[in-house]
Design an enzyme around this catalytic site. Structure first.
Site, PDB file in Angstrom:
ATOM      1  N   ASP A 179      47.634  25.810  38.984  1.00 27.32           N
ATOM      2  CA  ASP A 179      46.195  26.061  39.094  1.00 27.32           C
ATOM      3  C   ASP A 179      45.582  24.949  38.255  1.00 27.32           C
ATOM      4  OD1 ASP A 179      43.520  26.821  38.488  1.00 27.32           O
ATOM      5  OD2 ASP A 179      44.003  28.850  39.130  1.00 27.32           O
ATOM      6  N   HIS A 180      45.019  23.946  38.917  1.00 26.61           N
ATOM      7  CA  HIS A 180      44.679  22.744  38.147  1.00 26.61           C
ATOM      8  C   HIS A 180      43.597  23.003  37.092  1.00 26.61           C
ATOM      9  CE1 HIS A 180      41.420  22.165  41.094  1.00 26.61           C
ATOM     10  NE2 HIS A 180      40.860  21.359  40.218  1.00 26.61           N
ATOM     11  N   HIS A 242      40.998  29.739  40.212  1.00 19.89           N
ATOM     12  CA  HIS A 242      40.408  28.963  39.116  1.00 19.89           C
ATOM     13  C   HIS A 242      39.495  29.789  38.202  1.00 19.89           C
ATOM     14  CE1 HIS A 242      42.097  25.825  41.409  1.00 19.89           C
ATOM     15  NE2 HIS A 242      41.064  25.535  42.182  1.00 19.89           N
TER      16      HIS A 242
HETATM   17  C1  BG6 Z   1      40.129  22.962  44.673  1.00 19.21           C
HETATM   18  C2  BG6 Z   1      39.354  23.539  45.824  1.00 19.21           C
HETATM   19  O1  BG6 Z   1      41.167  23.816  44.296  1.00 19.21           O
HETATM   20  O2  BG6 Z   1      39.246  22.807  43.569  1.00 19.21           O
HETATM   21  C3  BG6 Z   1      38.205  22.640  46.198  1.00 19.21           C
HETATM   22  O3  BG6 Z   1      40.223  23.681  46.932  1.00 19.21           O
HETATM   23  C4  BG6 Z   1      37.333  22.394  44.996  1.00 19.21           C
HETATM   24  O4  BG6 Z   1      37.429  23.198  47.240  1.00 19.21           O
HETATM   25  C5  BG6 Z   1      38.169  21.918  43.822  1.00 19.21           C
HETATM   26  O5  BG6 Z   1      36.386  21.388  45.342  1.00 19.21           O
HETATM   27  C6  BG6 Z   1      37.333  21.848  42.566  1.00 19.21           C
HETATM   28  O6  BG6 Z   1      38.084  21.232  41.562  1.00 19.21           O
HETATM   29  P1  BG6 Z   1      37.367  20.418  40.386  1.00 19.21           P
HETATM   30  O7  BG6 Z   1      38.488  20.033  39.498  1.00 19.21           O
HETATM   31  O8  BG6 Z   1      36.690  19.256  41.049  1.00 19.21           O
HETATM   32  O9  BG6 Z   1      36.396  21.366  39.788  1.00 19.21           O
END
Ligand code: BG6
Ligand code: NDP
Length: 494
Positions: A179-180, A242
C-alpha cells in the site's frame, strides 16, 4: 537491516506501473548507492521484448521523468533483463528457471528472489501457483518473497479467496501486500509525531479531540485508467486501502516495539474497532459522487462519463465522503470524516485534528478552535492553529499558526514511497506492508458500502473543479462543521 543481494522479478514489466514507478524507484536507489552492484531486475510479461528492447523502453522512461546522467543510466540498465512468458500458462514459467539460475550466478545473489506482481489482479492468484509448479517459491536456495500490488481482492470474499490461493504456495512471512501510502515519509512521521512528543500524546483522545478530518483529494481525473477505475471507484481505489491505513496511523495505540508484528497488531486492532456500518448508517453517513465536466486549474475538463474506457451509463463513484467512528476507549464518540475524490480543485492529502474548544468563551463567542493540520502531500508539513489576541483594543481572538515544512529539513534524503517499500522488501522488513488480518477487517468494514453501491445507491453529481457534492457539505454540517478547504499549508501573515 541490510539489503541482501537479490534478483527482482517484475511480472507485468511492459505495463504502466513498471515504467512509471518501479523502474524509477530502483534507478534512484541505485543512484544513491542503496542497491550496490549485486542485483538484477528480470522483467516478465507476454510482450515479445528481449533484454535490449526492454532496456531501451526503460531508459526512455527514465530519461523522460528522472534526473539522469548517461553513465549512471548505462550502469543501471546493464542490470535489467527481460523474459517473455505467457503468464496464464504454467508450463511457460519453466523459462524462468534457467534465466534465474544464470542471474543468481552472475550477480552472486544466492537464490534470493523478490517477485513483484504488477499485472492485472486476476493473475495474483495464478502467478504463485505457476511459480510453485517449477519450485520457484521454495526457500532451500535463498529467500523468496512476493509483493502483491493493490487491489488485494475486490471485496471481503475475493480477498479471502486470494489469500488462500497465495498461502498455498507462499507463507505469510513471504507475502508483502503493498500500500504505497504506508511508504510515504509523512505517513510514517505520524507515528513519530504522536509517540515521541509529550505534547501531543496526552491530548490524543476523546477527551480533547472533537473530530478528525482526513482528505485525499486529487485534481487529476482517471487519466488512461478509465477501464480499471470504472470497476473500482473511489471506495476501492483510495478508501479501502490508502485512507483506512492513514486513519489507522492516526488512531492506533503505540506499538510495544517497532517491528512488523507489533506495528501491524496495532493497525489491525483499529480496523477491528471501526464501528460496523448498518445500511441505515450508510444511507445517513455516506455520500458518493461522480464528476461532471468543469474547470480544474484553468483547464476545461471532461465529465467522468466522457472519459476513455468509461461506459456512458456508469454508476461508479469518483468521490466519497464518510462519517465513521472507532469503538474503543480512546476514540469512543469521536467522528472521523474521511473524503476522497478525483477532479477536485487541488491535489492534497491531509489530516486535520480538531480539538475541543475551551469550556467557556471568555474573550469572544467565536474564538478559533485549535487544529493540528498534518499535510501528507504535497508541501509536506505540519501546521498548528490556535487563537491569539488581535492587536488593538479589546480582547478579540484571532487564528494564528506555527508551521513546520519538511522541505526545511536541509539535507534530508527522503525516499519516495516505492523506493522505501522496495528497499524494505529486499531487507525482509514487512512493517510497512499490510497484513492479512487488517486487509480483511478493512474489507469487512466497507462491505455494507459495496452492498449499497451494488444495490444502486445514490450517486450525487459534482462539477469538476469543485470540492465535491453539496450533500457532503451537509453531512459534516450536521455537526455544525465545514470541511477544510485546503490551500497552502502555511497561513498568510495576519
Ligand atoms: C493509486 C490509485 O493507488 O493511488 C490512483 O489507484 C491514485 O487512482 C493514486 O491516483 C494516488 O496516489 P498518490 O501517491 O499520488 O496520492
Ligand atoms: P497495465 O495494464 O499497464 O500493465 C499490466 C501488465 O501485465 C502488462 O505488462 C501486461 O503485459 C501484463 N500482463 C501479463 N499477463 C496479462 C494478461 N493476461 N492480461 C493483461 N495483461 C497482462 O497495468 P498497470 O501497470 O497500470 O498496473 C499493474 C497493477 O498494479 C494493477 O493491478 C494495478 O491495479 C496496480 N496499480 C497500478 C498503479 C498505476 O499507477 N499504474 C497504481 C497502483 C496499483 P503483456 O500484455 O505484455 O503481458
Amino acid at each position: 537491516m541490510q539489503t541482501e543481494n537479490s534478483c527482482i522479478v517484475i511480472f507485468g514489466a511492459s505495463g504502466d506501473l513498471t515504467h512509471r514507478k518501479l523502474i524509477p524507484a530502483l534507478y534512484n536507489l541505485f543512484k544513491i548507492g542503496r542497491l550496490g552492484e549485486n542485483f538484477s531486475v528480470l522483467g516478465v510479461a507476454r510482450s515479445e521484448l528481449n533484454d535490449e528492447t526492454f532496456r531501451t523502453k526503460m531508459r526512455e522512461a527514465l530519461i523522460k521523468n528522472e534526473d539522469t546522467t548517461p553513465e549512471t543510466l548505462d550502469e543501471f540498465c546493464h542490470h535489467l533483463y527481460y523474459q517473455a512468458v505467457n503468464t496464464a500458462d504454467a508450463d511457460d514459467y519453466g523459462k524462468l528457471v534457467p534465466r534465474l539460475d544464470e542471474l543468481h550466478d552472475k550477480y552472486q545473489t544466492c537464490g534470493n528472489t523478490l517477485y513483484y506482481m504488477s499485472t492485472p489482479p486476476s493473475l495474483y492468484g495464478v502467478i504463485p501457483e505457476c511459480l510453485a509448479a517449477h519450485g520457484l517459491n521454495t526457500e532451500e536456495y535463498g529467500w523468496k518473497r512476493i509483493i502483491v500490488e493493490k487491489p488485494f481482492g475486490y471485496d471481503e470474499k475475493t480477498a479471502q479467496v486470494l489469500d488462500v490461493q497465495i498461502h498455498r504456495f507462499f507463507e505469510e512471512h513471504q507475502i508483502y501486500r503493498i500500500d504505497h501510502y504506508l511508504g510515504k515519509e509523512t505517513v510514517q512521521n505520524l507515528l513519530v509525531l504522536r509517540f515521541s512528543n509529550g505534547w501531543f500524546e496526552p491530548l490524543w483522545n476523546r477527551n480533547f479531540i472533537d473530530y478528525v478530518e482526513i482528505t485525499g483529494a486529487e485534481s487529476i481525473g482517471v487519466e488512461e485508467r478509465g477501464g480499471y477505475y470504472d470497476g473500482s471507484g473511489a471506495m476501492r481505489d483510495m478508501f479501502q486501502n490508502h485512507l483506512l491505513q492513514v486513519l489507522a496511523m492516526v488512531a492506533m495505540e503505540p506499538p510495544a516495539i517497532i517491528n512488523a508484528d507489533s506495528m501491524r497488531d496495532e493497525v489491525a486492532k483499529v480496523m477491528h474497532c471501526l464501528r460496523p456500518l448498518t445500511q441505515e448508517d450508510v444511507e445517513h453517513n455516506l455520500v458518493l459522487g461522480q464528476y461532471s465536466a468543469g474547470e480544474v486549474n484553468g483547464n476545461i475538463v471532461k465529465g467522468y462519463l466522457e472519459e476513455k474506457g468509461v461506459p456512458a451509463d456508469s454508476h461508479t463513484e469518483t468521490y466519497m465522503a464518510l462519517r465513521c467512528e472507532i469503538e474503543n476507549w480512546r476514540w469512543a464518540g469521536v467522528p472521523f470524516y474521511v473524503r476522497t475524490g478525483k477532479r477536485l480543485p487541488a491535489r492534497v492529502t491531509e489530516i486535520v485534528i480538531h480539538f475541543k474548544t475551551t469550556p467557556h468563551p471568555v474573550f469572544s463567542q467565536n474564538a478559533p478552535e485549535n487544529k493540528l493540520i498534518i499535510r501528507i502531500q504535497p508541501d509536506e508539513g505540519i501546521s498548528m492553529r490556535f487563537g491569539l489576541k488581535k492587536p488593538g483594543a479589546g480582547f478579540e481572538a484571532k487564528e494564528v499558526s506555527m508551521d513546520f515544512r519538511y522541505a526545511d529539513l536541509a539535507g534530508a534524503q527522503v525516499l519516495t514511497a516505492y523506493e522505501r517499500l522496495l528497499l524494505d522488501a529486499m531487507k525482509g522488513d514487512a512493517t510497512l506492508f499490510a497484513r492479512t488480518d487488517a486487509v480483511h477487517a478493512a474489507w469487512k468494514f466497507v462491505q455494507p458500502i459495496l452492498d449499497y453501491k451494488a444495490n444502486g445507491g445514490r450517486i450525487h453529481e459534482y462539477e469538476a473543479g469543485t470540492w465535491g457534492p453539496v450533500a457532503a457539505d451537509k453531512l459534516i454540517a450536521r455537526q455544525g462543521k465545514v470541511w477544510r478547504k485546503p490551500s497552502g499549508l502555511m497561513k498568510k501573515k495576519v
